[in-house]
Design an enzyme around this catalytic site. Structure first.
Site, PDB file in Angstrom:
ATOM      1  N   CYS A 187       0.856  -1.181   0.000  1.00 38.82           N
ATOM      2  CA  CYS A 187       0.000   0.000   0.000  1.00 38.82           C
ATOM      3  C   CYS A 187       0.893   1.233   0.000  1.00 38.82           C
ATOM      4  O   CYS A 187       1.305   1.714   1.049  1.00 38.82           O
ATOM      5  CB  CYS A 187      -0.895  -0.025   1.228  1.00 38.82           C
ATOM      6  N   THR A 439     -25.357   2.027  10.544  1.00 36.35           N
ATOM      7  CA  THR A 439     -26.415   1.850   9.550  1.00 36.35           C
ATOM      8  C   THR A 439     -27.298   3.079   9.546  1.00 36.35           C
ATOM      9  O   THR A 439     -27.414   3.782  10.537  1.00 36.35           O
ATOM     10  CB  THR A 439     -27.273   0.615   9.853  1.00 36.35           C
ATOM     11  N   ASN A 441     -30.230   2.523   8.122  1.00 41.18           N
ATOM     12  CA  ASN A 441     -31.474   1.818   7.805  1.00 41.18           C
ATOM     13  C   ASN A 441     -31.964   2.113   6.405  1.00 41.18           C
ATOM     14  O   ASN A 441     -33.157   2.254   6.168  1.00 41.18           O
ATOM     15  CB  ASN A 441     -32.563   2.166   8.829  1.00 41.18           C
ATOM     16  N   THR A 442     -31.031   2.261   5.516  1.00 42.28           N
ATOM     17  CA  THR A 442     -31.458   2.450   4.137  1.00 42.28           C
ATOM     18  C   THR A 442     -30.774   1.410   3.278  1.00 42.28           C
ATOM     19  O   THR A 442     -29.711   0.908   3.606  1.00 42.28           O
ATOM     20  CB  THR A 442     -31.044   3.830   3.597  1.00 42.28           C
ATOM     21  N   THR A 451     -30.778  -3.530   8.527  1.00 45.77           N
ATOM     22  CA  THR A 451     -29.660  -4.122   7.796  1.00 45.77           C
ATOM     23  C   THR A 451     -28.798  -5.018   8.679  1.00 45.77           C
ATOM     24  O   THR A 451     -27.755  -5.499   8.255  1.00 45.77           O
ATOM     25  CB  THR A 451     -28.757  -3.029   7.211  1.00 45.77           C
ATOM     26  N   GLU A 516     -23.209   4.240   1.061  1.00 44.49           N
ATOM     27  CA  GLU A 516     -23.545   2.947   1.661  1.00 44.49           C
ATOM     28  C   GLU A 516     -22.447   1.930   1.427  1.00 44.49           C
ATOM     29  O   GLU A 516     -22.341   0.948   2.145  1.00 44.49           O
ATOM     30  CB  GLU A 516     -24.858   2.426   1.085  1.00 44.49           C
TER      31      GLU A 516
END
Lengths: 545, 767
Positions: A187, A439, A441-442, A451, A516
C-alpha cells in the site's frame, strides 16, 4: 526524496493549524512573504534556464505543492482562500504551479459525492480541525470516512492515540511498524504517509532502505507481520515466545501488544485504502503534477490496477441489467427472517454449511491474471514477497477452527489489551461496535430497512475466511445474502487488497449509494482487524498461561 | 415451600467430608453445577458433558451425557445448571442458541429431554427457579430472556432487554417472582416474571459488560455483580434506587461471582482472563482477598459452593481441563503474607506510618523512649483507623509531620554544594571542606576532615597524639591513658553514641544526633528524628563509658589543624529514613575492634598505615547514614584509600549518595560525583542516555549534530526570540509555541509581557 524535502518547509506551516484565526493569518502572511521572496529569487534565473527541477526551484515547488494541498484540504476557510489566492498570484508571475492529479480523494468515488472540506456540519468540522491540528494534514482516508463522522471521530481518536500518545513504543518505531504493515500489502499510499511521519519524528533514514537495515528488534517483528497479514491462523504461542524471550532485542509484552495493534490496524487500513481506491495525497508522489493539463491523464496506480478508462463503458451497460438487485436482496432478507423457525437445519447441516462457506470462499478466485509487481520502492520494506494469503482450509495442514465463543473480543481480547496497553481496549471496542452498528437503515432507495442481518453476514463471512466460526450462526445465510461479485470484492479486499480494482468496487451492489458502500468497507476493515487481533491475542494468551 | 426445602437441604457440615482433590477432564470446562445433596457435580464445556460423583478421596465419573457418534452443537455448552429441587433435572445453554434439558431418570443412554431453539444467538446462561420445579429461565446473546415451562414445548414468556446481549440471569432467592439480568452494555435489570412487557427497574452497574450477578442467599436485597471493569459490586436493592454498598476491585475482569454460604460478607470470584486464581473476598475488606485458591493453570470458568449451607467446600472447573474440590482450610490467606506495616514519605517530608495496632501498643510499653529530656516535636499520633477485619487485624496510622521550618536537610544540600572534591591540592581540599563543615556547624564532620589531613599527610611534625585522639574507636583504657599523657586534653569532649549492638538509641549530649536506621526496621516503630539543638555542654562531661558508648576526644591544639576551640554544638538535625535505607550496609561488628596501641605514636608512620582506620571510619559513617561523608572522603582521598575498600561497597556508597543528591535535585553535584568517582560502575552512569535530540525550530526537522546551523534550512536553529542571537547555553522555551531564548532574556521579557517575544501571539507563561 520528495517527501524529505517538503518536510523541511513544514515547520513554517504549523501555525496554520492553530485554532486561533489571527495566528493563522500571521503564519499565512509569513508564508506569503517567504514564497514571494523565493519566487523573486529565481525569477531572473528562470528566464535564462527554463528547465524545471533545478535545486532552488524544486524547493519552491515543494512549497507550491503544499500550498496546493492546503488550498484543497485545509479545514479552515481562510487558509484555503489565501492559499488559492497565493497560487494564482504566483501563476500570474509566470511560474508553473502544480495541479492535483486525479479527482478527489478516491478513485472509485466521484469527487462530488464526497463531502467537500468546505461544506461540512459543525461536528465534522470539529473532527477535521482536530485531525489537522494533530497532523497538519487531512488525509484522503479521513475525507472518505467523513461520510460517517461519528465513526471518523472514533477512528481518528484511536489512530492518534496509537501513534502519538503515551505508549510503550517510541514514536519512530511506531511509524516504522506502520510502514512494515502497509508494505505487506504494497500500500504505497500508507507507506508514503508514514515515511514522512517517520522522518519527521527523527527516524533514521537508513532504516527505510529495507527491513534489514532496521534494528534487530524490528526485524524480528517481520515474521509475525507476515503471518498476521496473510495467514493469522498460523500464529502460535511459539512465535510470541520467540519475540519475548529475554535477550538483547527482545520485546516486552506491552510493546508487543502495541505493535500488534498497530500491525493489525494498518493491515486492515491497507484493505480500506485499496477498497476505496484512496488517491495519493496531493502533496505526495503521484498526487500532483506540474505538467499542464493537456498531457493525457497518467497515473501509475491506475495502470497497475487495470483501471483504465475503458472500464467505465461496460459498467454503464451492467447497470441496466442489475436493476431489481436491491429488491431481490431485501426480499431474501425478509424471507430469512420469517422462515427462520419453521425450517430448522440439523446440527450437522449447520456444520457443513460453515465448511461449505469456508471452501467456497476459496473458490472465489481473486483476479490472478495480473501478477502485481510491487514497485521497488515499497518492496524493500518487507521480505518474502511470495508469502501471501492462503486459503484457510487448503492443503493438508489441519488448523482447527477458531471458535468465536471460546475466545471473543468482548470477553477475552478486550481484557488482555486493556491490561497491557490501557485505554486502547476501550477505543478499539468502541470502534468495532461503531463499525458493526453503522447503519442508516437504508438500502439504496429504500428507507427503514433493518440491515443488521446483512451486516452480520458480512462480518461473519470475513471471519469465516479467517477460519473463525460462530456456533450460533447459520452460514447458509451468507450464501443467500451475498452474491458472487460481492464475495469477490470482499475476499479480494480482505485477503489481497492490492488486487482490488475499480471494476470490482463497481460491480457489487450497483444500485447502492457510495455512502452505503463506504460503511461496508469500514465493516470489512474492522472485521478483518478483529480477526487478526483475535488470533494474535489468543497466541499471546496462550503464551501467558 | 421455601421453608421446607431449607429443612431438607440443611445438612450439617459434618455430613460432607472430603479433601482438596482434583481430576482431569478430557476437555476444558465452561461451567459446573452441583446437585442438591452435594454428592454429584456436572461439568459442561464445548467438548465435555459429564457427571462426577464426589467421593471422599476422589472424583468418580458417573455418567457421560455426550452420546452419539457425532455430537451436535447442542452439546457444546456455555452454561449448565442442576435443578436444586429435582435431582434428575439438568439444563444446559448451548453455544448455538439452544436450551436443552436433561432428565437423568431416563432409561436410555441419551438423557436429552427437551430442546428449545428459540434463541437466535448463543445462550449465555440458564437458571432454574429455586423452588419451582418447571420454571427455567435463559438469557442469550440476542438480547432476549426467555422463561420456559418444562411441561410445554415452548417458552411461556419472552423478555426483551431492549439492549445488548444478556450475560447472566438469576432468580432471586427470596422473591418468588423476581429475577435479575445483567447485560453486555453494563446495565442490570430487574424483572417480574409475570410481566414480560417491561422491566421493573434498571440501573447501570459497570462500565463495559456485566458478566455475572448473584443474589445473596440470605439477605433479600443484596445483589452482587461482576464486570469486565474488574469490579465486584454489591447492590442494595431494597431501596428505591439500587445503591452500591460495597465494591471490590480485583485485578482482572470478573467472570463469576458466588456468595459464600453461611458467611454474610463473603463471596467468591474468578476471572475470565489472565488471572487463574479463585478469590474469596470479605466485601468489607475490599483491598485484599480473604482467601485464594491457586490450583488452576488456566482461567477458572466455573465455581460453585458444594453445598448451599456449607462454606468449606468450593468446586471449580477450568480451561486447563481439571475439576477441583478446594477445602477452605487449604486456601492461601494473602493477608498472612501481606506486610503489616506501611511507611511512606510525603512530599513535604511528612512521614506516614501504618502498623498493626497490637504492635504499636505493645511497643509503647516495652520500649520507653530513651531520655526524658528528649523532645519529639513532631510526633503526632493521628487517629488510628481501626477497620473491622476477619483476622482481627487493625492498623494504626501515624503521621509524623515535619516542622516545616526545620530545614533539616539543609546541611546536606549545602555541604553537597560547597564541598570541593577536586581541582586543588589535597590538603587544601581538606582544609576547605573542613571549613565548610565548620560553617555549617557540623564540627564533628570537620574534625574528621582535619584528621584526614593529619593522618594521610603523615608529616612528622604532627603532634602524634593527634592521631590517638582522633580515633573515635578507642578502647576505654587507652583513652584514659592518653588523657593523662596529653599536655592539654581539650575541654571539648564529644560523647558520641555509636551503635555496635543495635541498641536503642541512648541519648547523648554530644553534638550529633542521628536517626537510627534500625529503629524502623527492627522494631516496627519509628523514631523520626531527634533534635537536640540547644545542648551545649559548657564543660567536659566525663562519663565513664558504658559498654555501648565510646568517647571520642579531639585535640584541637594541633598546629596543622587550626581550628577553633569554640565548638558550637548546635548540630543540624540528621534525619533520615532515606539515608538509613540507602546506606544500610552490612553492619560491621563493632568499632571497638580497632584498639589502637602504642606503635601509633611512632612519628614515622607511613600513610598507608592509617588506611584501615580511615576505612573503618568511612564504613562507620556510611553505616550511620552519612554517605555524604564517606563519599566525599573517598573522592578526596582518591587512590590513597580506594584499594582499601572493596569495590562493591564503594559502588554502593556512590549509588546511595548520587541517589540522595538527585533527590535533592543537586544534579550538578551528582554529576561531579559521578565524574570523579573511580568506580567503573559509577562512571559509566554518565555514559547512558547521553543523546539529546533537538529539532530545528524553523523546519522542525531533527538537527544533525553539526553546530548551531540547521543543515536543511540553513538557519540558526536556536535563536533567542528576544535578542535574535544564537543561544549557546541555557535555552528556555515555551512548550506551547516552542519559541524561546536565553534564560535571562526570556525571564526579563515575561516579567513585563504576557505574549511570546517571537510575536506568535501565544500567551507564554514562565513558571
Amino acid at each position: 526524496m520528495m517527501e524529505m524535502q517538503h518536510q523541511e518547509s513544514l515547520g513554517r506551516w504549523d501555525g496554520l493549524s492553530s485554532r486561533d484565526a489571527s495566528s493563522r493569518a500571521e503564519a499565512m502572511e509569513f508564508i506569503c512573504q517567504e514564497v514571494m521572496r523565493k519566487v523573486e529569487a529565481i525569477e531572473p534565473k528562470k528566464a535564462a534556464t527554463p528547465a524545471l527541477g533545478s535545486s532552488p526551484n524544486s524547493d519552491l515547488n515543494d512549497i507550491l505543492v503544499h500550498l496546493l494541498m492546503l488550498s484543497r484540504r485545509c479545514p479552515f476557510e481562510d487558509v484555503r482562500g489565501r492559499c488559492t489566492q497565493l497560487l494564482r498570484d504566483i501563476q500570474d508571475l509566470g511560474i508553473r504551479i502544480p495541479r492535483p492529479l486525479g479527482s478527489g480523494p478516491s478513485r472509485f468515488i466521484p469527487e462530488k459525492e464526497i463531502l467537500q472540506v468546505s461544506k461540512v456540519d459543525a461536528s465534522t468540522q470539529a473532527i477535521f480541525e482536530d485531525a489537522f491540528a494533530a497532523l497538519h494534514r487531512l488525509d484522503n482516508i479521513s475525507l472518505v470516512m467523513s461520510f460517517h463522522p461519528q465513526y471518523l471521530g472514533s477512528f481518528l481518536r484511536t489512530q492518534h492515540y496509537l501513534l502519538q500518545m503515551d505508549g510503550p513504543l517510541p514514536l519512530h518505531y511506531r511509524h516504522y511498524i506502520c510502514i512494515m504493515a502497509a508494505a505487506r500489502h504494497q500500500c504505497s499510499y500508507l507507506v508514503n504517509l508514514h515515511v514522512n511521519d517517520f522522518l519527521q519524528v527523527g527516524g533514521n533514514t537508513k532504516w527505510l532502505n529495507g527491513l534489514n537495515e532496521a534494528p534487530q528488534k524490528l526485524q524480528q517483528l517481520g515474521e509475525i507481520n507476515k503471518i498476521l497479514a496473510h495467514r493469522p491462523w498460523l500464529l502460535t504461542k511459539e512465535h510470541i515466545e520467540r519475540l519475548l524471550k529475554t535477550e538483547e532485542h527482545s520485546w516486552s509484552l506491552a510493546e508487543l501488544i502495541h505493535a500488534v495493534v498497530l500491525l493489525t490496524h494498518y493491515h486492515s487500513l491497507s484493505s480500506f485504502t485499496f477498497g476505496c481506491g484512496i488517491m495519493p495525497e496531493i502533496n505526495c508522489d503521484g498526487g500532483h503534477t506540474f505538467r499542464p493539463p493537456s498531457v493525457s491523464q497518467y497515473c501509475v496506480c491506475d495502470i497497475a490496477n487495470g483501471n483504465g478508462h475503458a472500464n467505465h463503458h461496460d459498467d454503464l451497460l451492467g447497470n441496466q441489467e442489475m436493476c431489481g438487485e436491491v429488491e431481490e436482496l431485501m426480499e431474501r432478507m425478509k424471507q430469512l427472517q420469517e422462515c427462520r423457525d419453521d425450517e430448522e437445519a440439523s446440527q450437522e447441516e449447520m456444520a457443513t454449511r460453515f465448511e461449505r462457506e469456508k471452501t467456497e470462499s476459496m473458490l472465489v478466485v481473486t483476479s490472478e491474471d495480473e501478477e502485481c509487481v510491487p514497485s521497488r520502492d515499497i518492496s524493500r520494506h518487507f521480505e518474502d514477497t511470495s508469502y501471501g494469503y492462503q486459503d484457510f482450509s487448503r492443503r493438508g495442514e489441519q488448523v482447527p477452527t477458531f471458535r468465536a465463543q471460546d475466545y471473543s473480543w468482548e470477553d477475552h481480547g478486550f481484557s488482555l489489551v486493556n491490561r497491557l496497553y490501557p485505554d486502547v481496549g476501550q477505543m478499539l471496542d468502541e470502534k468495532f461496535q461503531m463499525a458493526y452498528n453503522l447503519t442508516y437503515n437504508t438500502m439504496a432507495t429504500h428507507k427503514d430497512v433493518d440491515t443488521s442481518m446483512l451486516r452480520r453476514a458480512i462480518w461473519n463471512y470475513i471471519h469465516c475466511m479467517f477460519g473463525i466460526r460462530y456456533d450460533d450462526y447459520d452460514y447458509g445465510e451468507i450464501n443467500q445474502l451475498l452474491d458472487r461479485s460481492f464475495k469477490i470484492y470482499i475476499k479480494t479486499m480482505v485477503c489481497s487488497p492490492e488486487k482490488t480494482t475499480k471494476r470490482m468496487y463497481e460491480s457489487f451492489w450497483r444500485q447502492f449509494q457510495h455512502s452505503e458502500k463506504v460503511p461496508v468497507n469500514l465493516l470489512l476493515m474492522e472485521a478483518r482487524m478483529q480477526a487478526e487481533l483475535l488470533y494474535a491475542l489468543r497466541a499471546i494468551t496462550r503464551y501467558m498461561t | 415451600m421455601e421453608k421446607m426445602s431449607r429443612v431438607t437441604t440443611a445438612l450439617g457440615s459434618s455430613s460432607i467430608t472430603g479433601r482438596t482433590m482434583f481430576c482431569h477432564l478430557d476437555a476444558p470446562a465452561n461451567a459446573i453445577s452441583v446437585c442438591r445433596d452435594a454428592a454429584q457435580v456436572v461439568v459442561a464445556g464445548r467438548n465435555i458433558f459429564k457427571i462426577y460423583a464426589l467421593e471422599e478421596e476422589q472424583f468418580v465419573e458417573k455418567l457421560n451425557l455426550r452420546v452419539g457418534r457425532k455430537p451436535s452443537l447442542n452439546f457444546s455448552c456455555a452454561d449448565v445448571m442442576w435443578h436444586q429441587m429435582e435431582e434428575n433435572l439438568l439444563a444446559t445453554a448451548a453455544t448455538n442458541g439452544a436450551v436443552v434439558t436433561w432428565n437423568l431418570g431416563k432409561p436410555s443412554r441419551n438423557k436429552q429431554d427437551q430442546l428449545f431453539t428459540e434463541h437466535k444467538r448463543t445462550v449465555n446462561k440458564v437458571c432454574f427457579h429455586p423452588t419451582e420445579a418447571y420454571m427455567l429461565l435463559s438469557g442469550s446473546q440476542d438480547g432476549f430472556m426467555k422463561c420456559f415451562d418444562l411441561r410445554k414445548k415452548e417458552s411461556v414468556s419472552t423478555f426483551s432487554g431492549q439492549s445488548e446481549s444478556v450475560r447472566d440471569v438469576q432468580f432471586s432467592m427470596k422473591d418468588y417472582f423476581t429475577f435479575a439480568a445483567s447485560f453486555e452494555n453494563g446495565n442490570v435489570q430487574l424483572w417480574d416474571i409475570r410481566r414480560p412487557d417491561r422491566y421493573e427497574r434498571m440501573f447501570t452497574a459497570h462500565t463495559g459488560p456485566v458478566f455475572c450477578c448473584d443474589w445473596h442467599p440470605d439477605d433479600r436485597g443484596w445483589l452482587a455483580t461482576g464486570g469486565r471493569d474488574k469490579m465486584v459490586k454489591v447492590w442494595d436493592m431494597t431501596t428505591n434506587r439500587a445503591k452500591e454498598i460495597y465494591c471490590v476491585q480485583t485485578i482482572a475482569s470478573v467472570a463469576r461471582v458466588k456468595w459464600r454460604p453461611e458467611k454474610k460478607f463473603h463471596l467468591a470470584t474468578c476471572s475470565m482472563m489472565v488471572d487463574h486464581n479463585i478469590y474469596v473476598w470479605d466485601i468489607r475488606r475490599p483491598f485484599i482477598p480473604f482467601a485464594t485458591f491457586e490450583e488452576h493453570k488456566d482461567v477458572t470458568t466455573g465455581i460453585v459452593w458444594r453445598h448451599q449451607h456449607d462454606p468449606h467446600y468450593l468446586l471449580s472447573g477450568s480451561k486447563d481441563s481439571t475439576l477441583y474440590q478446594h477445602m477452605f482450610k487449604d486456601a492461601t490467606r494473602p493477608v498472612d503474607k501481606a506486610n503489616p506495616e506501611g511507611l511512606c514519605f510525603g512530599l513535604m517530608g511528612d512521614l506516614a506510618f501504618a502498623v498493626n495496632e497490637s504492635l504499636v501498643s505493645s511497643d509503647a510499653g516495652r520500649k520507653p523512649y530513651p531520655g526524658g529530656d528528649r523532645r519529639y516535636p513532631f510526633f503526632s499520633f493521628k487517629k488510628p483507623n481501626p477497620t473491622e477485619q476477619f483476622a482481627h487485624v487493625s492498623s494504626a496510622l501515624s503521621v509524623f509531620e515535619t516542622d516545616l521550618d526545620s530545614s533539616r536537610m539543609d546541611w546536606f544540600v549545602k555541604t553537597a554544594q560547597l564541598y570541593l572534591l577536586s581541582g586543588k591540592p589535597f590538603t587544601e581540599l581538606c582544609d576547605h571542606n573542613a571549613t565548610v563543615a565548620q560553617e555549617l556547624k557540623r564540627p564533628q564532620v570537620r574534625r574528621v576532615r582535619t584528621k584526614i589531613i593529619i593522618r594521610i599527610t603523615g608529616t612528622a611534625n604532627l603532634n602524634v597524639s593527634a592521631f590517638s585522639f582522633s580515633m573515635k574507636e578507642m578502647g576505654p583504657e587507652s583513652r584514659l591513658e592518653r588523657c593523662k599523657g596529653e599536655s592539654r586534653p581539650d575541654n571539648v569532649h564529644l560523647d558520641l553514641t555509636s551503635f555496635p549492638e543495635n541498641e536503642e538509641t541512648e541519648g547523648s549530649d554530644g553534638p550529633t544526633e542521628y536517626m537510627f536506621g534500625d529503629a524502623e526496621l527492627d522494631d516496627d516503630d519509628l523514631y523520626p528524628m531527634e533534635h537536640d539543638n540547644q545542648t551545649v555542654p559548657e564543660e567536659p562531661v566525663y562519663t565513664l563509658p558504658p559498654e555501648a558508648f565510646q568517647l571520642r576526644h579531639e585535640i584541637i591544639d594541633n598546629p596543622s589543624a587550626p581550628e577553633h576551640l569554640q565548638q558550637d554544638k548546635a548540630d543540624s538535625p540528621h534525619v533520615s529514613g532515606n539515608e538509613a535505607e540507602v546506606a544500610c550496609l552490612t553492619p560491621i561488628e563493632s568499632f571497638s575492634l580497632i584498639s589502637i596501641s602504642q606503635p601509633l605514636y611512632s612519628p614515622h608512620l607511613h600513610a598507608s598505615f592509617f588506611c584501615p582506620i580511615v576505612r573503618e571510619m568511612l564504613s562507620h559513617y556510611a553505616e550511620r547514614g552519612d554517605v555524604q561523608m564517606a563519599v566525599s572522603v573517598l573522592i578526596v582521598l582518591g587512590e590513597r584509600i580506594r584499594k582499601e575498600i572493596d569495590d562493591l561497597t564503594q559502588e554502593h556508597w556512590y549509588m546511595s549518595y548520587i541517589d540522595l543528591l538527585q533527590r535533592f535535585e543537586l544534579w550538578n553535584v551528582s554529576n561531579d560525583v559521578i565524574k570523579l568517582s573511580t568506580c567503573s560502575a559509577i562512571t559509566c552512569l554518565n555514559q547512558t542516555s547521553t543523546t539529546l535530540h533537538i529539532n530545528c525550530s524553523n523546519c522542525k526537522r531533527p538537527m544533525s549534530n553539526k553546530g548551531w546551523i540547521c543543515d536543511r534550512c540553513r538557519q540558526c536553529a536556536s535563536a533567542c526570540a528576544v535578542c535574535h542571537h544564537v543561544v549557546k547555553g541555557l535555552f528556555v522555551w515555551c512548550q506551547g509555541c516552542s519559541h524561546g531564548g536565553h534564560l535571562e532574556h526570556i525571564m526579563n521579557w515575561l516579567k513585563n509581557n504576557s505574549h511570546c517575544p517571537a510575536g506568535c501571539g501565544h500567551l507564554c507563561e514562565y513558571t
